[in-house]
Design an enzyme around this catalytic site. Structure first.
Site, PDB file in Angstrom:
ATOM      1  N   GLU A 158       0.836  -1.211   0.000  1.00 10.68           N
ATOM      2  CA  GLU A 158       0.000   0.000   0.000  1.00 10.68           C
ATOM      3  C   GLU A 158       0.870   1.261   0.000  1.00 10.68           C
ATOM      4  OE1 GLU A 158      -4.232  -1.435   1.853  1.00 10.68           O
ATOM      5  OE2 GLU A 158      -2.837  -0.487   3.243  1.00 10.68           O
ATOM      6  N   GLU A 234      -6.415  -7.524  -0.662  1.00  5.92           N
ATOM      7  CA  GLU A 234      -6.861  -7.455   0.729  1.00  5.92           C
ATOM      8  C   GLU A 234      -8.351  -7.162   0.719  1.00  5.92           C
ATOM      9  OE1 GLU A 234      -4.834  -4.996   3.527  1.00  5.92           O
ATOM     10  OE2 GLU A 234      -2.834  -5.623   2.866  1.00  5.92           O
TER      11      GLU A 234
END
Length: 587
Positions: A158, A234
């Site tokens: 991320e 995710e």
């Protein structure tokens, strides 16, 4: 050997499209003797892939060290995945977030203030290169073209939420390839245009992270990844808990509907989490968005498999969704049996301040050091000095990270918490022995506070003058302190509340090893060990009220519990409950 590649629209295994149905299972959050059980339950839910992060700081708590034993045996974990007939996705970071201490980055890495954090900086990259060589040296032989289960390796984590340094990402790709990784590489970013743009890299397959609105977020991902398979790396099917909040849950039917939308769109998915496990020891992270908030010990995450590895309503709802898209092996795991219920007295209290030298060796420092000035940086430390004057005054710290209990001539004065922005406390007099019990409650794992030092930052001042001449006693909490070297102390068990800081113990017998739930609701704040295994922190603030004890940490026969209470123990009894209590849930 099999070939796994990224095709024009799909992942391809030997030329045939394959949809990855993955579940996150962090080996470092699960007792190693339970890995096979958790992996098998993922397979029986219908998943075909296991995903794990690699926590750099768990493997390398000190420079020059890389531990691959016991619960850090990544080679064994990947072999178990292969033996279950499943694929594996490995996410080595170096930054992992994961609500894990410092996002997985070792604290020692930032002792040099010039070291960069998650950017193209030579000292940082040199340490990362060495880490990736060691971690991926374990992973490389397990790649699918070598007969192993690993089909994907992720670059960073991320990154678009933190920075946009393309040179840094490119350097990581080079280092990963140099370590022998040949399977496809991916990035993951939150489903946000700016983050997907900043966190991706040409030639590396982009994926997204989100927990709802699958159709819209897959469309956003497709705009940034025009070809190849869509993947939610995710899928947030639950959430984590901070101390002082409620226990977060998400409705099983709503999460199942979102999963159905993903699979119906043909996307691959990684459930975050399939099984969350536990932040054993003192490895929990913290967040700092508007204020410092440490994470609880349990990483249950309201996942399909609960903290103790039992199926939840979400497990069965997800299994039904997956069964509409592929064959699901049976049978489903049965419900959780009740754990043994019993209570034993806590005995032999030993006050920390009565004779601190039995806990370790004092070090002399002229100026008040931070925890990071000590080597290795402890999670807990005693600091003492003699006050030079006589008049009452206000003791002022530069900043408290994260909690400090103040004592004067052995008497408690008060406690300061970082969460409340507290850094000053009145002293009843300006003379005597000043003692501080300082705790690192978890390093920030997300955002700009990653890598910051812990302890008292900026020293201590009384009457406008810095306090100097400090003795420092780091407390090693990797294993329980043993102030009872000669067996039972023979003291009667306390019958009422016990003031900390104090160490107590208990013993009990079991017919056979068993999962247990240690009730901490009547205790204050501290940590616990069973048979030397670190169960983690407890805190009356909640929401968590029980500590999970994995069966392999127990033994048939006599078991030994040790607790270190920092505040006040209201009941000097260790109770074990039939079910976990993670606190009141979201309304």
């Amino acid at each position: 050997m099999p070939e796994f590649v990224i095709g024009e629209r799909d992942f391809l295994l030997d030329g045939h499209p394959i949809q990855l149905l993955s579940g996150a299972l962090h080996y470092f959050r699960v007792h190693p003797d339970l890995w096979a059980d958790r992996i098998d339950k993922a397979r029986r839910m219908g998943l075909n892939t296991i995903e794990t992060y690699v926590a750099w700081n768990a493997h390398a708590p000190k420079p020059g060290m890389f531990d691959l034993t016991g619960g850090l045996d990544l080679d064994r974990f990947l072999r178990l995945v292969a033996e279950a007939g499943m694929f594996a996705i490995v996410r080595p970071g170096p930054y992992i977030c994961a609500e894990w201490d410092n996002g997985g980055l070792p604290a020692w890495l930032f002792r040099d203030p010039e070291v960069g954090v998650r950017r193209y900086e030579p000292r940082y990259l040199a340490a990362v290169r060495d880490y990736l060589a060691q971690a991926l040296g374990v992973v490389a032989p397990h790649q699918i073209e070598r007969g192993g289960p690993v089909v994907l390796v992720q670059v960073e984590n991320e990154y678009g939420a933190f920075g946009a340094d393309q040179r840094y990402l490119a350097a990581l790709v080079d280092d990963i390839r140099a370590a022998g990784i040949t399977v496809p590489l991916t990035t993951v970013d939150q489903a946000d245009d700016a983050m997907l743009a900043a966190g991706g890299l040409a030639g590396v397959h982009r994926t997204a992270s989100f927990g709802s609105a699958a159709t819209e977020r897959l469309a956003m991902l497709r705009a940034h990844q025009p070809t190849g398979p869509l993947m939610c790396s995710e899928f947030w099917n639950g959430w984590f808990d901070h101390w002082g909040e409620r226990h977060h849950t998400t409705p099983a039917d709503r999460a199942a509907a979102d999963l159905e939308a993903l699979l119906a769109a043909g996307a691959s998915v990684n459930l975050y989490m399939f099984h969350g496990g536990t932040n054993f020891g003192l490895c929990n992270g913290a967040n700092h968005t508007g204020g410092y908030r440490p994470l609880v010990t349990s990483y249950d995450y309201d996942a399909p498999l609960d903290e103790a590895g039992h199926p939840t309503a979400k497990y069965h709802a997800f299994r039904a969704v997956i069964a509409r898209h592929r064959d699901v092996p049976g049978p489903a795991p049965g419900p959780a049996p009740p754990a043994p219920e019993f209570a034993v007295p806590l005995t032999d209290p030993v006050a920390l301040l009565a004779d601190p030298s039995r806990w370790g060796t004092w070090q002399r420092h002229e100026r008040l050091p931070t925890l990071d000035d000590l080597d290795p940086a402890p999670r807990l430390a005693l600091l003492r000095t003699r006050l030079p004057g006589t008049d009452p005054g206000v003791l002022v710290f530069g900043e408290v990270r994260d909690r400090v209990a103040v004592f004067l001539d052995g008497a408690p004065v008060g406690i300061l918490h970082r969460e409340h922005g507290e850094r000053a406390i009145p002293l009843p007099r300006g003379s005597g022995e000043l003692v501080l019990l300082l705790e690192d409650q978890g390093r920030v794992n997300y955002g700009p506070h990653i890598g910051e030092p812990k302890g008292i930052i900026g020293g201590a001042v009384l009457h406008g003058r810095p306090l100097t001449g400090w003795d420092v006693l780091p407390l090693d909490l990797d294993r329980p302190p043993n102030p009872w070297p000669h067996g039972p102390a023979g003291q009667p068990p306390p019958t009422g509340p016990v003031a900390g800081p104090v160490l107590l113990r208990a013993a009990f017998d079991l017919d056979e090893p068993a999962d247990l739930y240690l009730d901490t609701g009547a205790w204050g704040k501290g940590m616990a060990w069973l048979n030397g295994f670190p169960l983690g922190r407890y805190w009356r603030r909640g929401p968590q009220r029980t500590l999970y004890v994995p069966a392999p940490a127990t033994a048939a026969g006599t078991n030994h519990l040790v607790i270190f209470e920092n505040e006040v123990l209201l009941s000097p009894t260790a109770r074990f409950l039939a079910r976990p209590d993670l606190g009141p849930t979201d309304p």
